[in-house]
Enzyme design. Structure first.
Site, PDB file in Angstrom:
ATOM      1  N   SER A   1      24.289  29.122   6.689  1.00 34.30           N
ATOM      2  CA  SER A   1      24.325  27.664   6.826  1.00 34.30           C
ATOM      3  C   SER A   1      23.785  27.278   8.207  1.00 34.30           C
ATOM      4  CB  SER A   1      25.755  27.164   6.589  1.00 34.30           C
ATOM      5  OG  SER A   1      25.754  25.792   6.332  1.00 34.30           O
TER       6      SER A   1
ATOM      7  N   ASP B   1      25.847  35.087 -20.578  1.00 32.31           N
ATOM      8  CA  ASP B   1      26.771  35.816 -19.702  1.00 32.31           C
ATOM      9  C   ASP B   1      27.386  34.902 -18.644  1.00 32.31           C
ATOM     10  OD1 ASP B   1      24.527  35.251 -18.252  1.00 32.31           O
ATOM     11  OD2 ASP B   1      24.166  37.273 -17.535  1.00 32.31           O
TER      12      ASP B   1
ATOM     13  N   ASP C   1      24.370  26.496  -4.841  1.00 30.27           N
ATOM     14  CA  ASP C   1      24.730  25.859  -3.570  1.00 30.27           C
ATOM     15  C   ASP C   1      24.754  24.339  -3.739  1.00 30.27           C
ATOM     16  OD1 ASP C   1      24.812  24.881  -0.904  1.00 30.27           O
ATOM     17  OD2 ASP C   1      23.790  26.671  -0.152  1.00 30.27           O
TER      18      ASP C   1
ATOM     19  N   HIS D   1      27.611  27.817  -1.750  1.00 23.43           N
ATOM     20  CA  HIS D   1      27.144  27.759  -0.375  1.00 23.43           C
ATOM     21  C   HIS D   1      27.699  28.936   0.432  1.00 23.43           C
ATOM     22  CE1 HIS D   1      25.338  26.104   3.110  1.00 23.43           C
ATOM     23  NE2 HIS D   1      26.470  25.893   3.727  1.00 23.43           N
TER      24      HIS D   1
END
Ligand code: NAG
Ligand code: NAG
Ligand code: NAG
Ligand code: NAG
Ligand code: NAG
Ligand code: NAG
Ligand code: NAG
Ligand code: NAG
Length: 549
Positions: free
Chosen positions: A179, A255, A394, A434
């Site tokens: 990040s 899946d 994210d 994230h």
């Protein structure tokens, strides 16, 4: 290393001089040793109480000298950095990053580095705040510290301290962050290519002037909360479930993992309420104005004349939408950036947002934080290795921004005759949110010891380092980076892990390879899909690298 071998024959307590006078003697006049305390193996390091962003006191897997050093960076600013110096040193240096606008030494991520034996450093970036509070940025010197100065200054000084303490230089220097931590890594690669031999950069917040302003823009799509187009957070899981329903099978395997959201043509209209319903949560549907909002969220931010401003949120990111789309006002990562970093107007009304704000941010580049110098050939020239990754689920930093960065570097370097593959690889992580984690209805393998990840495992903070049960360069991104840097073996894949209960690292639920972009993991058609060996990395044209083991 000779001196370490000799010293290790002595009782550990006398091996090193872990005192503030010793560290003070290694520092220039602008710096002060605040702390130097020996911490025995398996003991907990107590974080100094003023740390708002990183208050968690970690356990340490090796005995260390814990140090904190304060550095004056201008007449009106100072930053500090923390160091864990293991007695049992691996002769390497590791710097770890921060998150959002967080100001504070990240002792928890440092603890993960200690497990490998690194002399590990983290800077507080020059202020003390949580990750969405930007009020400190009215001080432009503090802003420069956050932008790049505190990280670089801390690295340079920390390396000197490490050398002074152990009596020899680190053999290699590494970086790991996600990040803002990813941005800090890329910023280092761009501005100070000599600082690191290897950089692991996750979900980087690299395009600060566009990311932070888009954070306001995307929130406004869903505001005000009283409007007909507002999608309340209670409906986000309904969108997430519909994305899975439409897109899961597209990669050839049902899946719960959408391998490539780009390969799925998601049709939001399937979510339309068939008639007037009393309770949309129960009916599991969206109104026409809400579908319109969904279109905005799932499309790039484009201005007049097709000017590209910022990529969309990916289908599959819904489980994290609450952070940017779930409140009465945009997240502080957007509003505070405009108010305190850019305009210096604490009372700026976010409904006044327009493209002019983005243009102003591009002009001013507050703190010179954006990592937008794509000619990173000096990093290549010094032999640096860059390993970059981003989760496809994210909900805070669009996955496409990483892809855009990678392509901008291609644009800058291919015309110079420089290929990227031998020194810069980019991995997309299907189903990862994230930096870490995966939605509970997806359960994608997401753990590979990236920045911030180890802190998510283990009942006792700091007790986990690397990939428990799989301590090798095929499963651990930091070890993969080290193997690449030190032995020249580039990562052909990184196997990500999902346990039934990640906290406990109990029974492995699934493992799957992550592949260097633009390759994708493909099921071979044989074997248990939850076993990494049943997958291979394939290029679009069909070229493939068969997995070994
Ligand atoms: C440790 O540091 C103190 C203060 O600088 C110094 O007096 C002492 O000699 C040092 N001890 C060793 C073993 O280096
Ligand atoms: C480490 O500390 C924990 C908690 O104090 C304790 O339960 C555990 O037995 C210790 N482990 C070792 C190897 O000393
Ligand atoms: C760090 O140094 C600055 C002066 O540059 C000072 O104002 C500040 O109080 C110091 N911080 C600590 C924790 O001592
Ligand atoms: C961060 O700090 C600001 C200012 O004190 C506060 O308004 C906000 O709620 C905090 N955010 C979080 C996530 O703690
Ligand atoms: C709508 O249904 C959900 C799920 O049953 C329930 O939690 C919620 O309270 C209901 N909302 C209203 C306004 O009745
Ligand atoms: C869009 O393009 C037209 C034609 O080139 C130009 O006249 C106009 O100024 C552009 N608008 C903006 C906002 O860039
Ligand atoms: C701002 O950062 C870029 C790299 O991202 C660098 O090339 C440039 O020199 C920096 N400018 C200043 C004024 O520090
Ligand atoms: C994992 O185990 C921990 C400790 O027993 C528990 O608190 C947590 O709820 C579990 N998580 C899941 C997803 O079951």
């Amino acid at each position: 290393m000779k001196s370490i071998t000799l010293l290790s024959l002595l009782p550990l307590v006398t091996a090193f001089n872990c005192t503030t006078p010793l560290f003070q003697s290694l520092l220039p006049p602008t710096a002060t040793a605040l702390l130097a305390t020996p911490i025995p193996a398996n003991a907990t390091f107590t974080v100094p109480t003023s740390n708002i962003a990183y208050p968690t006191s970690p356990a340490l897997q090796r005995s260390v000298c814990a140090v904190q050093i304060n550095v004056t960076s201008s007449p009106t600013s100072a930053y500090s950095f923390g160091l864990f110096l293991p007695d049992d040193w691996n002769e390497r240096f590791l710097a770890v990053g921060n998150g959002g606008f967080a100001g504070g030494v990240n002792w928890l991520d440092m603890a993960a580095g200690v497990g490998y034996g690194f002399a590990t450093m983290s800077t507080d970036t020059g202020h003390n705040s949580n990750n969405s509070d930007g009020r400190w940025a009215l001080n432009k010197e503090a802003l420069t510290d956050w932008g790049y100065r505190a990280m670089h200054g801390s690295i340079v000084l920390a390396k000197e301290v490490v050398q002074g303490y152990y009596g020899s230089q680190s053999k290699y220097s590494y970086y790991s962050g996600c990040s803002t931590g990813g941005r800090q890594g890329l910023k280092e690669v761009e501005m100070f290519p000599e600082d690191f031999d290897g950089v692991l950069a996750g979900a980087p917040a690299w395009w600060t002037s566009h990311l932070q302003t888009w954070t306001v823009k995307v929130a406004l799509y869903n505001l005000p909360t009283t409007s007909a187009h507002h999608i309340p957070p209670t409906l986000f899981p309904i969108v997430g479930a519909e994305v899975l329903r439409q897109c899961d099978a597209q990669d050839g395997l049902i899946d719960t993992i959408v391998s490539d959201p780009r390969g799925c043509e998601f049709i939001p209209e399937e979510l339309l309420c068939k008639s007037a319903v009393a309770n949309q949560t129960e009916a599991g549907c969206l109104t026409e104005p809400q579908i319109e909002t969904l279109y905005k969220i799932f499309n790039d931010y484009v201005e007049t004349n097709q000017t590209f401003v910022f990529p969309r949120l990916e289908p599959g990111s819904e489980a994290q939408w609450e952070v940017l789309l779930g409140a009465e006002q945009p997240n502080g990562l957007g509003i505070d950036y405009v108010r305190y970093f850019l305009l210096n107007q604490p009372d700026w009304n976010f409904y006044d947002f327009d493209y002019g704000i983005v243009q102003e941010a591009d002009r001013v580049q507050p703190g010179n934080a954006s990592a937008i110098d794509f000619d990173i050939s000096p990093f290549h020239a010094r032999g640096g290795k860059l390993l970059h990754y981003h989760g496809f689920a994210d909900g805070l930093i669009p996955t496409g921004s990483s892809e855009y960065f990678y392509r901008q570097v291609m644009r800058a370097l291919l015309p110079q005759g420089l290929e990227l593959d031998s020194w810069y690889r980019f991995f997309l992580v299907p189903g990862m949110q994230h930096c870490q984690g995966t939605p509970s209805n997806v359960n994608a393998p997401w753990y590979f010891a990236g920045g911030n990840q180890a802190g998510d495992l283990g009942l006792r903070p700091g007790s986990v380092s690397g990939v428990p049960g799989f301590r090798d360069a095929d499963h651990d991104a930091l070890l993969a980076l080290m193997r690449w840097t030190e032995e020249g073996q580039a990562p052909e894949y990184i196997i990500a892990t999902k346990w039934h209960n990640d906290t406990l690292q109990d029974k492995v639920l699934r493992q799957r390879p992550l592949c260097p972009h633009p390759q994708r993991a493909q099921y071979t058609g044989y074997g248990d899909p939850n076993d990494a060996a049943s997958w291979k990395c394939s290029a679009k044209g069909g070229l493939s690298a068969q997995l070994v083991g």
